[in-house]
Design an enzyme around this catalytic site. Structure first.
Site, PDB file in Angstrom:
ATOM      1  N   HIS A 262     -22.297  23.129 -31.745  1.00 24.75           N
ATOM      2  CA  HIS A 262     -23.051  21.875 -31.633  1.00 24.75           C
ATOM      3  C   HIS A 262     -22.811  21.025 -32.870  1.00 24.75           C
ATOM      4  O   HIS A 262     -22.981  21.490 -34.005  1.00 24.75           O
ATOM      5  CB  HIS A 262     -24.540  22.194 -31.465  1.00 24.75           C
ATOM      6  CG  HIS A 262     -25.399  20.982 -31.614  1.00 24.75           C
ATOM      7  ND1 HIS A 262     -25.150  19.820 -30.916  1.00 24.75           N
ATOM      8  CD2 HIS A 262     -26.473  20.737 -32.395  1.00 24.75           C
ATOM      9  CE1 HIS A 262     -26.048  18.913 -31.264  1.00 24.75           C
ATOM     10  NE2 HIS A 262     -26.856  19.446 -32.154  1.00 24.75           N
TER      11      HIS A 262
ATOM     12  N   ASN B 205     -24.027  13.259 -33.628  1.00 24.31           N
ATOM     13  CA  ASN B 205     -24.717  14.340 -32.919  1.00 24.31           C
ATOM     14  C   ASN B 205     -25.192  13.778 -31.574  1.00 24.31           C
ATOM     15  O   ASN B 205     -26.051  12.903 -31.548  1.00 24.31           O
ATOM     16  CB  ASN B 205     -25.897  14.801 -33.786  1.00 24.31           C
ATOM     17  CG  ASN B 205     -26.749  15.877 -33.131  1.00 24.31           C
ATOM     18  OD1 ASN B 205     -26.701  16.073 -31.922  1.00 24.31           O
ATOM     19  ND2 ASN B 205     -27.550  16.549 -33.935  1.00 24.31           N
TER      20      ASN B 205
ATOM     21  N   CYS C 111     -30.632  20.066 -27.873  1.00 24.51           N
ATOM     22  CA  CYS C 111     -29.214  20.194 -28.242  1.00 24.51           C
ATOM     23  C   CYS C 111     -28.569  21.473 -27.726  1.00 24.51           C
ATOM     24  O   CYS C 111     -27.347  21.610 -27.749  1.00 24.51           O
ATOM     25  CB  CYS C 111     -29.056  20.110 -29.753  1.00 24.51           C
ATOM     26  SG  CYS C 111     -29.658  18.548 -30.414  1.00 24.51           S
TER      27      CYS C 111
HETATM   28  O1  UT7 Z   1     -29.276  18.458 -33.274  1.00 23.64           O
HETATM   29  C1  UT7 Z   1     -30.333  19.380 -33.374  1.00 23.64           C
HETATM   30  C2  UT7 Z   1     -30.372  19.957 -34.673  1.00 23.64           C
HETATM   31  N1  UT7 Z   1     -30.399  18.932 -35.704  1.00 23.64           N
HETATM   32  C3  UT7 Z   1     -29.897  19.223 -36.846  1.00 23.64           C
HETATM   33  O2  UT7 Z   1     -29.336  20.282 -36.991  1.00 23.64           O
HETATM   34  C4  UT7 Z   1     -30.089  18.261 -38.005  1.00 23.64           C
HETATM   35  C5  UT7 Z   1     -30.406  19.081 -39.215  1.00 23.64           C
HETATM   36  N2  UT7 Z   1     -30.743  18.313 -40.402  1.00 23.64           N
HETATM   37  C6  UT7 Z   1     -29.875  17.526 -41.062  1.00 23.64           C
HETATM   38  O3  UT7 Z   1     -28.749  17.336 -40.638  1.00 23.64           O
HETATM   39  C7  UT7 Z   1     -30.297  16.948 -42.386  1.00 23.64           C
HETATM   40  O4  UT7 Z   1     -31.527  17.520 -42.770  1.00 23.64           O
HETATM   41  C8  UT7 Z   1     -30.455  15.406 -42.368  1.00 23.64           C
HETATM   42  C9  UT7 Z   1     -29.078  14.767 -42.270  1.00 23.64           C
HETATM   43  C10 UT7 Z   1     -31.337  14.966 -41.225  1.00 23.64           C
HETATM   44  C11 UT7 Z   1     -31.073  14.935 -43.658  1.00 23.64           C
HETATM   45  O5  UT7 Z   1     -30.268  15.356 -44.745  1.00 23.64           O
HETATM   46  P1  UT7 Z   1     -30.920  16.093 -45.990  1.00 23.64           P
HETATM   47  O6  UT7 Z   1     -29.854  16.331 -46.961  1.00 23.64           O
HETATM   48  O7  UT7 Z   1     -31.691  17.276 -45.485  1.00 23.64           O
HETATM   49  O8  UT7 Z   1     -31.861  14.989 -46.564  1.00 23.64           O
HETATM   50  P2  UT7 Z   1     -33.456  15.023 -46.754  1.00 23.64           P
HETATM   51  O9  UT7 Z   1     -34.149  14.931 -45.438  1.00 23.64           O
HETATM   52  O10 UT7 Z   1     -33.842  16.134 -47.688  1.00 23.64           O
HETATM   53  O11 UT7 Z   1     -33.654  13.700 -47.516  1.00 23.64           O
HETATM   54  C12 UT7 Z   1     -33.145  13.533 -48.861  1.00 23.64           C
HETATM   55  C13 UT7 Z   1     -33.300  12.078 -49.233  1.00 23.64           C
HETATM   56  C14 UT7 Z   1     -34.679  11.517 -48.914  1.00 23.64           C
HETATM   57  O12 UT7 Z   1     -35.046  10.625 -49.940  1.00 23.64           O
HETATM   58  P3  UT7 Z   1     -36.073  11.062 -51.087  1.00 23.64           P
HETATM   59  O13 UT7 Z   1     -37.343  11.438 -50.369  1.00 23.64           O
HETATM   60  O14 UT7 Z   1     -35.429  12.220 -51.776  1.00 23.64           O
HETATM   61  O15 UT7 Z   1     -36.190   9.830 -51.924  1.00 23.64           O
HETATM   62  C15 UT7 Z   1     -34.475  10.762 -47.640  1.00 23.64           C
HETATM   63  O16 UT7 Z   1     -35.382   9.710 -47.477  1.00 23.64           O
HETATM   64  O17 UT7 Z   1     -32.376  11.309 -48.457  1.00 23.64           O
HETATM   65  C16 UT7 Z   1     -33.077  10.235 -47.836  1.00 23.64           C
HETATM   66  N3  UT7 Z   1     -32.408   9.864 -46.607  1.00 23.64           N
HETATM   67  C17 UT7 Z   1     -31.450   8.924 -46.573  1.00 23.64           C
HETATM   68  N4  UT7 Z   1     -30.908   8.195 -47.536  1.00 23.64           N
HETATM   69  C18 UT7 Z   1     -29.940   7.328 -47.167  1.00 23.64           C
HETATM   70  C19 UT7 Z   1     -32.603  10.356 -45.352  1.00 23.64           C
HETATM   71  N5  UT7 Z   1     -31.780   9.734 -44.479  1.00 23.64           N
HETATM   72  C20 UT7 Z   1     -31.062   8.843 -45.217  1.00 23.64           C
HETATM   73  C21 UT7 Z   1     -30.055   7.923 -44.906  1.00 23.64           C
HETATM   74  N6  UT7 Z   1     -29.533   7.180 -45.905  1.00 23.64           N
HETATM   75  N7  UT7 Z   1     -29.589   7.755 -43.646  1.00 23.64           N
END
Ligand code: UT7
Length: 336
Positions: free
Chosen positions: A257, A287, A116
């Site tokens: 980004h 993204n 990225c």
């Molecule tokens: O481009 C290069 C750099 N990339 C980034 O900067 C991305 C950085 N990271 C993020 O944007 C976020 O971490 C994500 C959007 C990828 C994830 O969001 P989060 O708030 O950090 O969620 P998480 O990974 O802590 O997951 C929380 C919950 C999980 O469920 P449990 O384990 O708590 O039951 C995930 O399985 O949210 C769940 N989850 C979803 N639920 C519904 C993850 N993706 C989804 C989804 N829909 N699409």
């Protein structure tokens, strides 16, 4: 940097026509519009059809950037840099094919792999070619078909990433001109290389891996990457702002980004920039990795929030880990 400055003189973007909405995605994986919007700010992302490869998007964006630059720089360039995580093939690079398809002849052409942060690294490479006198004009493209490397079952990845391309033309000029790229801050931390990775298909684990479960897909530790993105983009931005000579004044526009709206807000808050001055188009394109910055610049120009004379801060963070920032006073150009 001695030698001529690199001046932005053309900008073009392209996204594949099909946009996958959160509602449509919710029918494909276990997610919802409410979750995606509240956790990321994304509403839709463009997805290339099966016949479209990264070079196809790069040619569209590159051709538009050349058209946009024609009034300022004449036809042709001396080098083409393609920043991508999703090259057409592992070998050779995508840039020579793009240069040939754009009718640019036998110019220097190579890819940059910084995920990225790739477009910022590509800009720095282009500026270096110009400063060294190796090139007078450089086409720098960020292009991705990121949807190709996502696990169909990865609901977080499919919510975030989209396909697209953007490009700028750089020409040799003066450091004091509008459009001249200021100094760059670039960094990496390979101890975090597992946080964003496609594990198989390289020399460490060839694909298919003998005796091992092959995983051809992109994997990301979202939480760790989120924290790194906020910290690194903020620190890198502070370093270039301290060097700009904008005398403590804030940028008119931050084009960061487009990783996640919560990341953009956290970076703006830490930099003391109003959230409204941190440009957002991820609601419409998601993204798009190496294509993210030039796509955002193009949309900001078309939205009327990026205009000639604006002091712009660019910053990015991505796999590697890699990050960077750079400043530019925006020139009088029309995005194509
Ligand atoms: O481009 C290069 C750099 N990339 C980034 O900067 C991305 C950085 N990271 C993020 O944007 C976020 O971490 C994500 C959007 C990828 C994830 O969001 P989060 O708030 O950090 O969620 P998480 O990974 O802590 O997951 C929380 C919950 C999980 O469920 P449990 O384990 O708590 O039951 C995930 O399985 O949210 C769940 N989850 C979803 N639920 C519904 C993850 N993706 C989804 C989804 N829909 N699409």
């Amino acid at each position: 940097m001695s030698g001529p400055a690199a001046v932005v003189c053309g900008l073009g973007t392209w996204v594949p026509p099909y946009a996958l909405t959160n509602e449509e995605l919710s029918a494909l994986v276990d997610t919802s519009d409410a979750w995606i919007r509240s956790r990321t700010g994304i509403g839709r992302r463009h997805i290339a059809d099966a016949a479209t490869a990264t070079s196809d998007l790069a040619v569209e964006a590159g051709g538009r950037a050349l058209k946009s630059a024609r009034a300022h720089a004449g036809p042709g360039v001396d080098a083409v840099v393609v920043a991508t995580t999703t090259p057409d093939r592992p070998c050779p690079a995508t840039a020579p094919l793009v240069a040939a398809r754009l009718g640019l002849g036998t110019v220097a052409a190579f890819d940059v792999a910084a995920v990225c942060t790739g477009f910022l690294y590509g800009l720095a490479a282009g500026a270096g070619l110009i400063a060294a006198g190796t090139a007078g004009r450089v086409l720098v493209i960020g292009a991705e078909t990121f949807s190709r490397i996502l696990d169909p079952a990865d609901r977080a990845g499919r919510a975030i990433f989209g396909d697209g391309a953007g490009a700028v033309v750089l020409r040799a000029g003066e450091a004091a001109e509008p459009g001249a790229l200021g100094s760059f801050d670039l960094g990496s931390d390979g101890t975090g290389s597992d946080l964003i990775a496609v594990r198989t298909g390289g020399s460490r684990q060839p694909y298919p891996a003998a005796g091992q479960a092959a995983d051809p897909y992109f994997r990301m530790n979202g939480k760790a990457v989120f924290r790194g993105a906020v910290e690194r983009m903020t620190a890198s931005s502070r370093r270039v702002l301290a060097r700009t000579g904008w005398a403590g004044q804030r940028p008119d526009l931050v084009v960061a980004h487009q990783a996640n709206l919560r990341i953009l807000h956290a970076v703006a808050d830490r930099l003391g920039v109003a959230r409204a001055d941190c440009y957002v188009n991820l609601d419409r394109v998601g993204n798009t990795a190496a294509a993210s910055l030039p796509l955002a610049l193009g949309d900001a120009g078309r939205d009327g929030v990026l205009n000639a004379g604006h002091r712009v801060l660019l910053t990015a963070f991505g796999g590697g880990l890699t990050w960077g920032a750079c400043t530019v006073t925006w020139p009088d150009i029309e995005p194509a």
